[in-house]
Scaffold this motif. Structure first.
Motif: not given
Lengths: 133, 162
Positions: A14, A16, A59, A88-89, A109, B93, B96-97, B100-101, B104, B119-122
């Protein structure tokens, strides 16, 4: 704390998030900051040499932060390179796995500038002890 | 009829995570409104959205965070400490972040309570007034948020495994 001239690699898919970490590092005075968008690109850059600190997301597509960490730790040249995972994990089994593979610190995060600074300081102390052992 | 997964116990971690993530990462104070079931005819008018799969052994679905352009720009500007006046590839993105947060943080709480969310990706969707659905097959809820950056929505949709 890590010397401000340390060559730092910031890894995150990412943009950002890379910008966020790099902005914090620059505000502290770090000047030699490089970036990579996934573990694969990060591993290529790592092999070019000179890095004194890696801050990587977990990730990511292509090569995850954990797989990247495994590559770094299994190569004698980079095995002691300070490595911080940002992710974030934060579930216990993920943290345990990262520690088993050899991560120096683990940043969850979302994080503030202060919490990142404290984690880097802790990673530095851990790495200094390892180097002097 | 099977018991729905979309209980307060399931929704609250996502709600709290949204408030926490925006506060810590973007210094934006978000206040959740009343959680409401999404109506079949309800259209979510989004300009920038983050989408992530919410999949466990017992159910599958997704979480969507849906921003009007102005709200997204203010949140990302606050996140990055720079002012952005238009959505571009450099900041897209960010949705997306944030997704994700939020995912999570919620996943940690839910999995501690016995869920097995993977677990997954956005992914990020952009485009003026687009409409997304978190779950075409089962129940969905919409949580409206108010903040100093503007309003936005979180949608959660889950289908129970047969």
């Amino acid at each position: 704390m890590f010397d401000l001239k340390t060559k730092v690699l910031v890894v995150d898919d990412m943009l950002t998030m890379r910008k966020t970490v790099i902005k914090m590092m620059k505000e502290w005075g770090y000047t030699d900051i490089h970036e990579a968008k996934d573990g694969e690109e990060a591993w290529t850059k790592t092999q070019e040499g000179g890095f004194g600190l890696i801050i990587s997301d977990w990730n990511m597509p292509n090569l995850s932060g954990l797989e990247f960490l495994k590559k770094v730790r299994s190569d004698a040249t980079f095995a002691k390179l300070p490595f911080v995972l940002v992710t974030a994990e934060a579930e216990p089994q993920f943290v345990a796995e990262a520690i088993r593979v050899g991560v120096d610190q683990y940043v969850v995060k979302p994080f503030t500038k202060e919490s990142l600074r404290m984690k880097l300081e802790s990673a530095y102390k851990k790495c200094s002890m390892r180097m002097s052992a | 009829m099977p018991k729905s997964t979309l209980t307060d116990e399931f929704i609250e971690p996502f709600l709290l995570a949204t408030v926490h993530v925006l506060n810590v990462q973007a210094q934006v104070e978000a206040k959740p409104g009343k959680t409401q079931p999404k109506q079949a005819s309800q259209v979510m008018s989004c300009d920038v959205s983050g989408v992530i799969a919410v999949i466990s052994e017992k159910y599958s679905g997704s979480m969507i965070i849906c921003f009007p352009e102005k709200t997204f720009l203010k949140i990302v500007s606050s996140m990055l400490g720079e002012t952005y006046s238009e959505v571009n590839k450099d900041i897209l993105d960010g949705a997306g972040e944030l997704t994700n947060m939020i995912f999570g943080q919620a996943k940690i709480v839910l999995n501690q309570n016995g869920h097995t969310i993977q677990t997954a990706l956005p992914t990020v969707v952009s485009g003026k007034n687009h409409d997304l659905s978190a779950n075409g097959k089962g129940a969905s809820v919409v949580i409206p948020f108010e903040s100093q950056a503007g309003n936005f929505f979180l949608e959660l949709g889950i289908s129970e495994a047969a």
